[in-house]
Enzyme design. Structure first.
Site, short mmCIF file in Angstrom:
data_model
loop_
_atom_site.label_atom_id
_atom_site.label_comp_id
_atom_site.label_asym_id
_atom_site.label_seq_id
_atom_site.Cartn_x
_atom_site.Cartn_y
_atom_site.Cartn_z
N THR A 12 0.82 -1.22 0.00
CA THR A 12 0.00 0.00 0.00
C THR A 12 0.85 1.26 0.00
O THR A 12 0.41 2.30 -0.51
CB THR A 12 -0.94 0.02 1.21
OG1 THR A 12 -0.18 -0.15 2.42
CG2 THR A 12 -1.95 -1.14 1.13
N CYS A 13 2.06 1.20 0.56
CA CYS A 13 2.91 2.39 0.59
C CYS A 13 3.33 2.82 -0.82
O CYS A 13 3.64 3.99 -1.05
CB CYS A 13 4.16 2.14 1.43
SG CYS A 13 3.81 1.87 3.18
N PHE A 14 3.34 1.85 -1.74
CA PHE A 14 3.77 2.14 -3.10
C PHE A 14 2.64 1.98 -4.11
O PHE A 14 2.88 2.02 -5.33
CB PHE A 14 4.95 1.23 -3.49
CG PHE A 14 6.10 1.31 -2.54
CD1 PHE A 14 6.97 2.39 -2.57
CD2 PHE A 14 6.31 0.32 -1.59
CE1 PHE A 14 8.04 2.47 -1.70
CE2 PHE A 14 7.37 0.40 -0.70
CZ PHE A 14 8.24 1.48 -0.74
#
Length: 291
Positions: free
Chosen positions: A258-260
């Site tokens: 989710t961070c990317f």
């Protein structure tokens, strides 16, 4: 930070509002304001809905009965009904005084809206004053301590002329994102990796499946994919998302970084199998893993 057992926030009408009877110190509210300021500064969306009047107050804009109707619809409607009432005696029908009862964790206290208010009945002649004082108490006076601490924390990072360029709705979207989801824009701007291309059958099935989902399921998929069920201010088209091949056909579930904004998707052998795997993963996703 805002767990329900802390009792310093109240959740109603799909948003959190300050508990006027909270016994928490100012530092808790200052911390909350600081977190919201940090989220805006770092362009991080929070699943933390606050009432629009709170953002208006942050921008030093006046709030009134219409704002109260949005926050507490039943109470707001009852006050507006009082204003428009044209039947028999207001005093005998509503039996109100210039006071409000507040429940301090079982200790019900009567708070006068003005000096001696508990002994002043509401009549046809003074009902407008009563509504104005009631709205001011609920939106301003009763939460002054909490709001001032919250605003101080928020303005550590978000004070100055730049924030004044936004209206209350826009500041809310800076914090929570845009609720309007345009998956066509997300598809147009998606990138592919690991052997996937825009013409790969598995990629085409993915977008067909997403567009066929119900709105709540789309939100769940977006949260699984990006960590938030809302889009940033620029819309979903502004997200840099990647669909990456995660090996050949298998029973593995899709996963995501989710961070990317990266979705790891096995190259399933059929659309039906992909739908089953996506539903299982998305419906059971929680935080950084499965429920």
């Amino acid at each position: 930070m805002y767990a329900s057992d802390l009792k310093w926030l109240v959740f109603s009408c799909h948003c959190y509002r300050f508990n006027a009877c909270s016994l928490e110190g100012e530092e808790q509210f200052m911390l909350m304001g600081l977190v919201l300021g940090l989220a805006i500064y770092n362009r991080v969306l929070l699943d933390f809905p606050l009432p629009l009047p709170l953002y208006k107050k942050l921008l030093s804009q006046p709030v009134g009965l219409r704002d109260l109707e949005e926050m507490q619809p039943m109470l707001g409607r009852s006050l507006r009904q009082l204003l428009h009432y044209d039947g028999p005696s207001v005093e005998d029908t509503f039996c109100l005084t210039f006071s409000v009862e507040m429940d301090y964790f079982g200790d019900v206290r009567t708070i006068p809206l003005k000096q001696g208010g508990e002994d002043i009945p509401v009549t046809e002649e003074n009902r407008h004053e009563y509504v104005e004082l009631m709205v001011d108490y609920l939106l301003n006076r009763s939460i002054r301590r909490q709001f001032e601490a919250f605003a101080a924390g928020f303005k550590i990072l978000c004070d100055g002329p730049a924030i004044r360029l936004f209206n209350a709705c826009e500041v809310e979207r800076l914090v929570c994102g845009n609720p309007n989801l345009d998956f066509d824009a997300l598809e147009r701007n998606a990138k592919y990796d690991g052997g996937f291309t825009v013409s790969t059958p598995a990629v085409q099935w993915l977008w067909q499946i997403v567009k066929e989902l119900a709105i709540e399921e789309k939100k769940m998929f977006l949260k699984f994919f990006t960590g938030s069920d809302r889009s940033p201010i620029g819309g979903l088209g502004s997200l840099k998302c990647i669909i990456q091949r995660d090996g050949p056909d298998s029973n593995k579930l899709p996963t995501s970084h989710t961070c990317f904004n990266t979705l790891l998707l096995p190259e399933y052998s059929s659309k039906e199998k992909m739908l089953d795997r996506i539903e299982l993963a998305v419906m059971n996703a929680e935080g950084f893993g499965l429920e």
